[in-house]
Motif scaffolding. Structure first.
Motif, PDB file in Angstrom:
ATOM      1  N   PRO A  59     -43.468   4.384 -15.931  1.00 55.44           N
ATOM      2  CA  PRO A  59     -43.056   3.672 -17.153  1.00 55.44           C
ATOM      3  C   PRO A  59     -42.581   4.598 -18.260  1.00 55.44           C
ATOM      4  O   PRO A  59     -41.879   4.150 -19.178  1.00 55.44           O
ATOM      5  CB  PRO A  59     -44.329   2.921 -17.555  1.00 55.44           C
ATOM      6  CG  PRO A  59     -45.447   3.740 -16.993  1.00 55.44           C
ATOM      7  CD  PRO A  59     -44.921   4.272 -15.688  1.00 55.44           C
ATOM      8  N   GLU A  60     -42.977   5.886 -18.210  1.00 52.92           N
ATOM      9  CA  GLU A  60     -42.606   6.810 -19.280  1.00 52.92           C
ATOM     10  C   GLU A  60     -41.216   7.404 -19.096  1.00 52.92           C
ATOM     11  O   GLU A  60     -40.692   8.079 -19.990  1.00 52.92           O
ATOM     12  CB  GLU A  60     -43.644   7.937 -19.367  1.00 52.92           C
ATOM     13  CG  GLU A  60     -43.538   8.996 -18.265  1.00 52.92           C
ATOM     14  CD  GLU A  60     -44.157   8.593 -16.931  1.00 52.92           C
ATOM     15  OE1 GLU A  60     -44.334   9.499 -16.086  1.00 52.92           O
ATOM     16  OE2 GLU A  60     -44.465   7.404 -16.735  1.00 52.92           O
ATOM     17  N   LEU A  61     -40.583   7.162 -17.926  1.00 51.21           N
ATOM     18  CA  LEU A  61     -39.267   7.714 -17.634  1.00 51.21           C
ATOM     19  C   LEU A  61     -38.220   6.606 -17.654  1.00 51.21           C
ATOM     20  O   LEU A  61     -38.542   5.426 -17.541  1.00 51.21           O
ATOM     21  CB  LEU A  61     -39.284   8.400 -16.263  1.00 51.21           C
ATOM     22  CG  LEU A  61     -40.296   9.532 -16.101  1.00 51.21           C
ATOM     23  CD1 LEU A  61     -40.281  10.064 -14.667  1.00 51.21           C
ATOM     24  CD2 LEU A  61     -40.009  10.660 -17.088  1.00 51.21           C
ATOM     25  N   ARG A  62     -36.970   6.986 -17.785  1.00 51.44           N
ATOM     26  CA  ARG A  62     -35.880   6.022 -17.714  1.00 51.44           C
ATOM     27  C   ARG A  62     -35.356   5.986 -16.284  1.00 51.44           C
ATOM     28  O   ARG A  62     -34.670   6.912 -15.838  1.00 51.44           O
ATOM     29  CB  ARG A  62     -34.746   6.385 -18.665  1.00 51.44           C
ATOM     30  CG  ARG A  62     -33.614   5.346 -18.647  1.00 51.44           C
ATOM     31  CD  ARG A  62     -32.449   5.735 -19.533  1.00 51.44           C
ATOM     32  NE  ARG A  62     -31.443   4.687 -19.532  1.00 51.44           N
ATOM     33  CZ  ARG A  62     -30.283   4.761 -20.190  1.00 51.44           C
ATOM     34  NH1 ARG A  62     -30.004   5.857 -20.902  1.00 51.44           N
ATOM     35  NH2 ARG A  62     -29.418   3.762 -20.117  1.00 51.44           N
ATOM     36  N   CYS A  63     -35.681   4.960 -15.560  1.00 49.45           N
ATOM     37  CA  CYS A  63     -35.307   4.836 -14.153  1.00 49.45           C
ATOM     38  C   CYS A  63     -34.078   3.939 -14.024  1.00 49.45           C
ATOM     39  O   CYS A  63     -34.122   2.764 -14.402  1.00 49.45           O
ATOM     40  CB  CYS A  63     -36.465   4.255 -13.346  1.00 49.45           C
ATOM     41  SG  CYS A  63     -37.951   5.278 -13.352  1.00 49.45           S
ATOM     42  N   VAL A  64     -33.012   4.494 -13.486  1.00 46.72           N
ATOM     43  CA  VAL A  64     -31.754   3.762 -13.300  1.00 46.72           C
ATOM     44  C   VAL A  64     -31.505   3.640 -11.806  1.00 46.72           C
ATOM     45  O   VAL A  64     -31.447   4.650 -11.093  1.00 46.72           O
ATOM     46  CB  VAL A  64     -30.584   4.487 -13.983  1.00 46.72           C
ATOM     47  CG1 VAL A  64     -29.265   3.769 -13.693  1.00 46.72           C
ATOM     48  CG2 VAL A  64     -30.822   4.588 -15.490  1.00 46.72           C
ATOM     49  N   ALA A  65     -31.370   2.409 -11.331  1.00 45.74           N
ATOM     50  CA  ALA A  65     -31.189   2.163  -9.898  1.00 45.74           C
ATOM     51  C   ALA A  65     -30.019   1.206  -9.696  1.00 45.74           C
ATOM     52  O   ALA A  65     -30.170  -0.012  -9.871  1.00 45.74           O
ATOM     53  CB  ALA A  65     -32.460   1.585  -9.283  1.00 45.74           C
ATOM     54  N   PRO A  66     -28.834   1.727  -9.360  1.00 47.98           N
ATOM     55  CA  PRO A  66     -27.687   0.843  -9.123  1.00 47.98           C
ATOM     56  C   PRO A  66     -27.686   0.267  -7.711  1.00 47.98           C
ATOM     57  O   PRO A  66     -28.291   0.828  -6.794  1.00 47.98           O
ATOM     58  CB  PRO A  66     -26.486   1.780  -9.331  1.00 47.98           C
ATOM     59  CG  PRO A  66     -27.008   3.135  -8.966  1.00 47.98           C
ATOM     60  CD  PRO A  66     -28.471   3.151  -9.332  1.00 47.98           C
ATOM     61  N   ASP A  67     -26.997  -0.855  -7.565  1.00 47.70           N
ATOM     62  CA  ASP A  67     -26.687  -1.396  -6.244  1.00 47.70           C
ATOM     63  C   ASP A  67     -25.365  -0.783  -5.796  1.00 47.70           C
ATOM     64  O   ASP A  67     -24.377  -0.833  -6.545  1.00 47.70           O
ATOM     65  CB  ASP A  67     -26.518  -2.918  -6.294  1.00 47.70           C
ATOM     66  CG  ASP A  67     -27.805  -3.651  -6.630  1.00 47.70           C
ATOM     67  OD1 ASP A  67     -28.871  -3.021  -6.577  1.00 47.70           O
ATOM     68  OD2 ASP A  67     -27.716  -4.852  -6.951  1.00 47.70           O
ATOM     69  N   LEU A  68     -25.322  -0.231  -4.596  1.00 48.23           N
ATOM     70  CA  LEU A  68     -24.060   0.267  -4.075  1.00 48.23           C
ATOM     71  C   LEU A  68     -23.065  -0.883  -3.953  1.00 48.23           C
ATOM     72  O   LEU A  68     -23.442  -2.038  -3.755  1.00 48.23           O
ATOM     73  CB  LEU A  68     -24.274   0.913  -2.702  1.00 48.23           C
ATOM     74  CG  LEU A  68     -25.181   2.142  -2.645  1.00 48.23           C
ATOM     75  CD1 LEU A  68     -25.285   2.645  -1.213  1.00 48.23           C
ATOM     76  CD2 LEU A  68     -24.678   3.245  -3.572  1.00 48.23           C
ATOM     77  N   LEU A  69     -21.793  -0.566  -4.073  1.00 47.77           N
ATOM     78  CA  LEU A  69     -20.759  -1.578  -3.904  1.00 47.77           C
ATOM     79  C   LEU A  69     -20.943  -2.297  -2.577  1.00 47.77           C
ATOM     80  O   LEU A  69     -21.146  -1.677  -1.537  1.00 47.77           O
ATOM     81  CB  LEU A  69     -19.377  -0.925  -3.953  1.00 47.77           C
ATOM     82  CG  LEU A  69     -18.874  -0.511  -5.340  1.00 47.77           C
ATOM     83  CD1 LEU A  69     -17.619   0.348  -5.213  1.00 47.77           C
ATOM     84  CD2 LEU A  69     -18.609  -1.731  -6.218  1.00 47.77           C
ATOM     85  N   GLY A  70     -20.880  -3.617  -2.629  1.00 51.09           N
ATOM     86  CA  GLY A  70     -21.028  -4.420  -1.424  1.00 51.09           C
ATOM     87  C   GLY A  70     -22.444  -4.812  -1.114  1.00 51.09           C
ATOM     88  O   GLY A  70     -22.678  -5.610  -0.196  1.00 51.09           O
ATOM     89  N   LEU A  71     -23.408  -4.284  -1.848  1.00 54.11           N
ATOM     90  CA  LEU A  71     -24.813  -4.588  -1.604  1.00 54.11           C
ATOM     91  C   LEU A  71     -25.464  -5.107  -2.884  1.00 54.11           C
ATOM     92  O   LEU A  71     -24.984  -4.849  -3.990  1.00 54.11           O
ATOM     93  CB  LEU A  71     -25.559  -3.358  -1.085  1.00 54.11           C
ATOM     94  CG  LEU A  71     -25.183  -2.896   0.332  1.00 54.11           C
ATOM     95  CD1 LEU A  71     -25.808  -1.551   0.647  1.00 54.11           C
ATOM     96  CD2 LEU A  71     -25.596  -3.931   1.369  1.00 54.11           C
TER      97      LEU A  71
END
Length: 302
Positions: free
Chosen positions: A70-82
């Motif tokens: 929770p103390e970090l900025r976590c960025v998790a994208p969806d790959l194109l098509g998923l």
């Protein structure tokens, strides 16, 4: 504006993802105009962690790890098509296009000093992003992936099957065999069931979206002349020579990439290695080990 509201989720799935979500409309390259959906959790001024999934999952895969950071900025994208990113025609998938899309998102979000975390295709795609934006990353965590190139391009039994004409299209695209096989590549098959299994199946609903897992499987090289190889080489060179610490967290009960730990350890001789009894999607089984490795990387590059 390139940043947009995230697409809506059904109530049962929204309850599983209590994170801020958004979409980014790509502005450059062959996928300009397409949208990348991503999770963005944690304080905006905190140390960023870029979490990249592989085949056939989406950012949902990282939810248990993100909750532990929770103390970090976590960025998790969806790959194109998923997931909830826009679809791409089956013949348009390539390592360079996926890496270009993610690299544009990283620049748009102005992520700096980030820890790169990659599993399955997320490892090579992340390394290709690192080769494009070397000043953006300060540490690397690889989990059940193949970053270092093999001496022989044979691929696993799964990837050889994916190249078979007709039968692979029937089973992997029409019948969605890849997502239905997810529990069977786990150390504990109960780790992907119920709402969890439903979330993975729901994100691959529809004919066009079910084409992506097969396209990603066919991106795995079957020889030195495969079009993916140059991008893999550039990414591997960056990953093995970049400054900053590296961690490997592995699920040894993974029937696809569990045996790849030996070659990856040779490529990263100074990396800290954590082995577990998990399977391929170890985020579902040992999220605490992945979160602990991320924290060590952050502490080691402060």
């Amino acid at each position: 504006m390139p940043f947009l509201a995230a697409p809506g989720l059904p109530s049962w799935l929204a309850a599983e993802l209590p994170f801020e979500r958004a979409a980014y409309r790509l502005e450059n390259g062959p996928d300009a105009g397409r949208r990348l959906h991503f999770l963005d959790h944690g304080p905006r001024g905190a140390r960023p962690v870029l979490m990249l999934h592989g085949n056939p999952s989406w950012s949902f895969l990282w939810r248990k790890v993100m909750r532990r950071l929770p103390e970090l900025r976590c960025v998790a994208p969806d790959l194109l098509g998923l997931g909830f990113s826009d679809t791409v025609a089956p013949g348009e998938h390539s390592l360079d296009r996926h890496a270009g899309a993610v690299a544009e998102l990283v620049s748009a979000l102005d992520l700096g000093g980030a820890v790169l975390v990659g599993q399955d295709w997320g490892g090579p795609i992340g390394c290709a992003v690192g080769a494009r934006l070397p000043d953006r990353f300060a540490g690397r965590l690889f989990a059940n992936t193949g970053v270092a190139l093999p001496k022989r391009f044979r691929g696993t039994w799964f990837h050889r099957f994916a190249r078979l004409p007709v039968v692979s299209t029937l089973l992997l695209r029409h019948l969605g065999l890849i997502v239905h096989a997810m529990p069977w590549v786990q150390g504990d098959r109960r780790s992907i069931r119920g709402r969890t299994f439903r979330a993975y199946r729901w994100a691959l609903r529809g004919w066009r979206r079910r084409a992506t897992p097969l396209a990603l499987a066919r991106m795995v090289p079957d020889g030195p002349d495969h079009p993916t190889v140059p991008g893999l080489e550039r990414g591997a060179l960056w990953a093995t020579t970049a400054s900053g610490p590296t961690e490997l967290v592995w699920g040894e009960r993974d029937p696809i990439l569990g045996g790849a730990l030996r070659s990856q350890s040779r490529a990263f001789p100074d990396a800290r290695v954590t082995t577990t009894a998990a399977g391929h999607f170890l985020q579902e089984e040992v999220p605490e080990e992945l979160a602990a490795a991320v924290r060590r990387l952050v502490d080691g590059t402060d």
